[in-house]
Write a protein that holds these residues in place. Sequence first.
Motif, PDB file in Angstrom:
ATOM      1  N   ALA A  43       1.280   5.827 -15.702  1.00 35.02           N
ATOM      2  CA  ALA A  43       2.179   5.370 -15.330  1.00 35.02           C
ATOM      3  C   ALA A  43       1.714   4.611 -13.627  1.00 35.02           C
ATOM      4  O   ALA A  43       2.042   3.799 -13.634  1.00 35.02           O
ATOM      5  N   PRO A  44       2.055   4.614 -12.919  1.00 32.23           N
ATOM      6  CA  PRO A  44       0.911   4.517 -11.234  1.00 32.23           C
ATOM      7  C   PRO A  44       0.160   3.240 -11.320  1.00 32.23           C
ATOM      8  O   PRO A  44       0.477   2.410 -11.127  1.00 32.23           O
ATOM      9  N   THR A  45      -1.040   3.811 -12.386  1.00 38.16           N
ATOM     10  CA  THR A  45      -1.363   2.263 -12.375  1.00 38.16           C
ATOM     11  C   THR A  45      -1.571   0.335 -13.279  1.00 38.16           C
ATOM     12  O   THR A  45      -1.872   0.472 -13.002  1.00 38.16           O
ATOM     13  N   LEU A  46      -0.122   1.778 -14.060  1.00 37.12           N
ATOM     14  CA  LEU A  46       0.261   0.447 -14.924  1.00 37.12           C
ATOM     15  C   LEU A  46       0.925  -0.481 -13.522  1.00 37.12           C
ATOM     16  O   LEU A  46       1.989  -1.898 -13.748  1.00 37.12           O
ATOM     17  N   PHE A  47       1.902   0.325 -13.110  1.00 33.13           N
ATOM     18  CA  PHE A  47       2.789  -0.214 -12.230  1.00 33.13           C
ATOM     19  C   PHE A  47       2.517  -0.755 -10.734  1.00 33.13           C
ATOM     20  O   PHE A  47       1.691  -1.635  -9.998  1.00 33.13           O
ATOM     21  N   GLU A  48       2.842   0.252 -10.012  1.00 34.12           N
ATOM     22  CA  GLU A  48       2.590   0.471  -8.330  1.00 34.12           C
ATOM     23  C   GLU A  48       1.326   0.033  -7.870  1.00 34.12           C
ATOM     24  O   GLU A  48       1.285  -0.545  -6.906  1.00 34.12           O
ATOM     25  N   LYS A  95       2.573  -9.007  -8.233  1.00 29.61           N
ATOM     26  CA  LYS A  95       3.014  -9.858  -7.839  1.00 29.61           C
ATOM     27  C   LYS A  95       4.732 -10.464  -8.931  1.00 29.61           C
ATOM     28  O   LYS A  95       4.808 -11.196  -8.561  1.00 29.61           O
ATOM     29  N   GLN A  96       3.939 -10.071 -10.005  1.00 30.61           N
ATOM     30  CA  GLN A  96       5.338 -10.639 -11.250  1.00 30.61           C
ATOM     31  C   GLN A  96       6.769 -10.044 -10.761  1.00 30.61           C
ATOM     32  O   GLN A  96       7.430 -10.399 -10.476  1.00 30.61           O
ATOM     33  N   ILE A  97       6.640  -8.178 -10.485  1.00 29.52           N
ATOM     34  CA  ILE A  97       7.877  -7.838  -9.590  1.00 29.52           C
ATOM     35  C   ILE A  97       8.597  -8.835  -8.663  1.00 29.52           C
ATOM     36  O   ILE A  97       9.148  -9.159  -8.718  1.00 29.52           O
ATOM     37  N   TRP A  98       7.525  -9.311  -7.275  1.00 28.86           N
ATOM     38  CA  TRP A  98       8.115  -9.915  -6.223  1.00 28.86           C
ATOM     39  C   TRP A  98       8.286 -11.058  -6.534  1.00 28.86           C
ATOM     40  O   TRP A  98       9.637 -11.832  -6.081  1.00 28.86           O
ATOM     41  N   HIS A  99       7.415 -12.319  -7.532  1.00 32.35           N
ATOM     42  CA  HIS A  99       8.012 -13.372  -8.401  1.00 32.35           C
ATOM     43  C   HIS A  99       9.072 -13.350  -8.283  1.00 32.35           C
ATOM     44  O   HIS A  99       9.964 -13.636  -8.514  1.00 32.35           O
ATOM     45  N   HIS A 100       9.261 -12.382  -9.959  1.00 37.41           N
ATOM     46  CA  HIS A 100      10.669 -12.154 -10.648  1.00 37.41           C
ATOM     47  C   HIS A 100      11.787 -12.328  -8.978  1.00 37.41           C
ATOM     48  O   HIS A 100      12.822 -12.898  -9.112  1.00 37.41           O
ATOM     49  N   THR A 142       0.971  -1.642  -0.010  1.00 33.36           N
ATOM     50  CA  THR A 142      -0.023  -0.197  -0.271  1.00 33.36           C
ATOM     51  C   THR A 142       0.918   0.934   0.087  1.00 33.36           C
ATOM     52  O   THR A 142       2.484   1.423   0.849  1.00 33.36           O
ATOM     53  N   GLY A 143       0.665   2.260  -0.145  1.00 29.65           N
ATOM     54  CA  GLY A 143       1.104   3.372  -0.443  1.00 29.65           C
ATOM     55  C   GLY A 143       2.305   3.280  -1.241  1.00 29.65           C
ATOM     56  O   GLY A 143       3.208   4.035  -1.331  1.00 29.65           O
ATOM     57  N   ALA A 144       3.042   2.681  -2.241  1.00 21.57           N
ATOM     58  CA  ALA A 144       4.012   2.666  -3.097  1.00 21.57           C
ATOM     59  C   ALA A 144       4.388   3.450  -3.753  1.00 21.57           C
ATOM     60  O   ALA A 144       3.114   4.230  -4.806  1.00 21.57           O
ATOM     61  N   ARG A 145       4.987   4.609  -3.444  1.00 24.08           N
ATOM     62  CA  ARG A 145       5.987   5.618  -5.000  1.00 24.08           C
ATOM     63  C   ARG A 145       6.757   5.384  -6.047  1.00 24.08           C
ATOM     64  O   ARG A 145       7.269   4.462  -5.079  1.00 24.08           O
ATOM     65  N   PHE A 146       7.323   5.729  -6.905  1.00 25.45           N
ATOM     66  CA  PHE A 146       8.196   5.267  -7.390  1.00 25.45           C
ATOM     67  C   PHE A 146       8.900   6.714  -8.079  1.00 25.45           C
ATOM     68  O   PHE A 146       7.770   7.608  -8.629  1.00 25.45           O
ATOM     69  N   THR A 147      10.571   5.947  -7.406  1.00 27.00           N
ATOM     70  CA  THR A 147      10.705   7.626  -6.986  1.00 27.00           C
ATOM     71  C   THR A 147      12.362   7.501  -7.679  1.00 27.00           C
ATOM     72  O   THR A 147      12.635   8.916  -8.102  1.00 27.00           O
ATOM     73  N   ALA A 148      12.616   6.637  -8.394  1.00 29.53           N
ATOM     74  CA  ALA A 148      13.587   6.899  -9.311  1.00 29.53           C
ATOM     75  C   ALA A 148      13.329   7.312 -10.886  1.00 29.53           C
ATOM     76  O   ALA A 148      13.812   7.107 -11.711  1.00 29.53           O
ATOM     77  N   VAL A 149      13.066   8.894 -11.051  1.00 32.30           N
ATOM     78  CA  VAL A 149      12.421   9.168 -11.993  1.00 32.30           C
ATOM     79  C   VAL A 149      14.492  10.192 -12.241  1.00 32.30           C
ATOM     80  O   VAL A 149      15.702   9.984 -11.978  1.00 32.30           O
ATOM     81  N   LEU A 150      14.053  10.355 -13.500  1.00 35.24           N
ATOM     82  CA  LEU A 150      15.094  10.891 -14.836  1.00 35.24           C
ATOM     83  C   LEU A 150      15.959  12.016 -13.833  1.00 35.24           C
ATOM     84  O   LEU A 150      14.510  12.742 -13.564  1.00 35.24           O
ATOM     85  N   PRO A 151      17.057  12.401 -13.337  1.00 33.66           N
ATOM     86  CA  PRO A 151      16.779  13.918 -12.797  1.00 33.66           C
ATOM     87  C   PRO A 151      16.284  14.679 -14.234  1.00 33.66           C
ATOM     88  O   PRO A 151      16.046  14.493 -14.799  1.00 33.66           O
ATOM     89  N   ALA A 152      16.087  15.973 -13.932  1.00 31.11           N
ATOM     90  CA  ALA A 152      15.158  17.651 -14.748  1.00 31.11           C
ATOM     91  C   ALA A 152      16.235  17.502 -15.964  1.00 31.11           C
ATOM     92  O   ALA A 152      18.105  17.559 -15.463  1.00 31.11           O
ATOM     93  N   GLY A 153      16.729  17.960 -17.228  1.00 28.90           N
ATOM     94  CA  GLY A 153      17.407  18.033 -17.733  1.00 28.90           C
ATOM     95  C   GLY A 153      17.497  16.613 -18.584  1.00 28.90           C
ATOM     96  O   GLY A 153      18.513  16.761 -19.651  1.00 28.90           O
ATOM     97  N   ALA A 154      17.992  15.861 -18.268  1.00 28.18           N
ATOM     98  CA  ALA A 154      18.344  14.341 -18.012  1.00 28.18           C
ATOM     99  C   ALA A 154      17.435  14.336 -20.385  1.00 28.18           C
ATOM    100  O   ALA A 154      18.994  13.627 -20.850  1.00 28.18           O
ATOM    101  N   LEU A 155      16.224  14.324 -20.235  1.00 29.11           N
ATOM    102  CA  LEU A 155      16.442  14.040 -21.564  1.00 29.11           C
ATOM    103  C   LEU A 155      16.480  14.964 -22.529  1.00 29.11           C
ATOM    104  O   LEU A 155      16.446  14.963 -24.280  1.00 29.11           O
ATOM    105  N   ALA A 156      16.356  16.413 -22.040  1.00 29.65           N
ATOM    106  CA  ALA A 156      16.509  17.229 -22.992  1.00 29.65           C
ATOM    107  C   ALA A 156      18.860  17.262 -23.754  1.00 29.65           C
ATOM    108  O   ALA A 156      18.592  17.719 -24.441  1.00 29.65           O
ATOM    109  N   ALA A 157      19.045  15.989 -23.536  1.00 29.72           N
ATOM    110  CA  ALA A 157      20.592  16.412 -22.989  1.00 29.72           C
ATOM    111  C   ALA A 157      20.482  15.487 -24.302  1.00 29.72           C
ATOM    112  O   ALA A 157      22.039  14.656 -25.324  1.00 29.72           O
TER     113      ALA A 157
END
Length: 655
Positions: free
Chosen positions: A203-208, A215-220, A47-62
Amino acid sequence: MTANPGSPGWYLRRLSRMGPREVGGRVGDTVRRRRWRSALPDAPGVTGARFTAVLPAGALAAVPPDAAKRLVAEADRLMAGQVEYFGVVRDDLADPDWCLDPKTGRRAPGGYAFDVPYRDEDAVGDIKQIWELSRHQYLTVLAAAYAVTGDERYAERVAEHLRSWWASNAPLRSVHWVSGIELGIRLLSWVWIRRLLDGWPGAPTLFEDNPAALKQIWHHQRWLAAFPSRGSSANNHVVAEAAGQLAAACAFGWFPDSAKWREEALRSLDRHLRANTFLSGLNRELATEYHGLVLELGLAAVAEADAAGVPVPATVRLVLLRMTDALAAVVDDTLRPPRQGDADDGHGLVVDGAGTDRWASLLATGGAVFGSLPWWPEATGTDVRTPLLAALIRPYGKDGAGRAVRRPAGRPAHFADAGLTVLRGPDGIWCRCDGGPHGFLSIAAHAHADALSVEVRHDGVDVLADPGTYCYHGQPGWRRYFRSTLGHNTLELDGTDQSVSGGPFLWTRHARSRVLGVDTSDEGVSRWSAEHDGYGGSVHRRRVELTAASRELRVVDEVRGPRRAVRLAFHLGPAVAADLVGSRAVLTWARDGVERSAVLDLPGELSWRAHRGETDPPLGWYSPGFGRKEPATTLVGTGFTDGARGFTTVLAFRD
């Protein structure tokens, strides 16, 4: 003839290469697999899982515009349902059958994963074809296309396919749950998919927030913790397992066991990166593509640890630094590394489109993370992956004690621990000489019987070529040929290989090579000599000399021992034509519209024939990539050894 994988003879040979500790571990694995057949636990609630490992600002612009353009073009081909794996084009990517082999038309059976006879092509199909799609690296490409364009079509297709895969491949119920390297790379792909889709509302609905994903991530991760590659199998597979486990435990650290998995994976990665790598930086499997795979996996794993703020041992970064310097040292003037040992087109992380140079990309990433050295070749070209990884990985230039890391002051030519030497001449003349160990660990799974072989290029064109790999499973005759002694530029005695094969990934006796001398200090003449004992009562010794002024390569072969039948082979690259008259061959090819030529004077003591595209038995072939082969000319000299004289071959390049 060697036993086929899965036969009683093969199991006995395989068992003979294991130590007691490995045998005990595998017995435990067998017991665990039986227990897991009927006792599949539920994944813990999150419960309450959040994805925080995002790209730093400016990474895609590079990301460079031309790299982004190639990426989007590749993504559009994938959206149209088209993809090619190992020479086989499939057009069903809009709605794929995850267990179908498009090459044979066979479909892997379902049921308990460890019951699936995945090595049997008659029952399952080509397992490489089936597994490749489910590494989900084409989905990382689509996710990257979304990240650089914001076009939600790419994100929606990714979501459709992940949901389809998760529904079709329940834990332990398909062929995709058999091999740890597949689970490790798949987890790494999922981490990057989630990162690259972070701007998409779904994205959150697809993953966390998705019980099926959790279930898949845990079993892997539970699987990887239970069944690590062991002992004689602890090669690139165990690095992939550790990298995937570490990436998931860092980025998806939502489970009660996440901290433990993270710590164990980091210890494993540290241990096995060091075990798989010579101190010189070359990969111990002496299979260049696996050097690239392990380097990619290591960099991706460190990126996840750094993004999560998890301390990484300095030894991990040091190994990756040495691997990058070693790669920079051995590539030719066009940034192509040696074609040595097995190669199966495997990648650790894919976020680029077709036409992106893998090796230039790795050198660019290494330069961004570690800093390039003055002697490094220029990493021409652009890619998407480098700016993204560089945005996550902490730059490294000091060891654990804060001291500057010692790196080569000049470009190394000889790697003593790996037995690999590169001789260089003018106009892009490049010659690799092989005097190293026969592969890694007791089974030397990805080695070829290529002791004392040479590989020669001119301005990036294969002149005396290493023919490559072509296949692993299902075609034993071709597998034997492409890793045989006759299949390399070296000398064969009495029609036998230098090392003895016990199966497609097993060698039961290894030829022992040793380098006798190397001198690359003279810019005018470079020399190398080595010998091996793979033929029992005889010793094969070879000397190679490259003279810059005359642009001439001289190879002298000697056999010490009783009189024996000999075959000396020289494999030409697919672009090279040969006009053989007696013991002289005139070689011609073109590079960028410019005609080139060389004269190959072969030992007159042998009888010479040209072979091209023969199938019974195979001879005269070149494999440009896994699953692909094309005819190429092979020159074979036959005769008998003569202890009083050697066999001298001279390759002279013309203007």
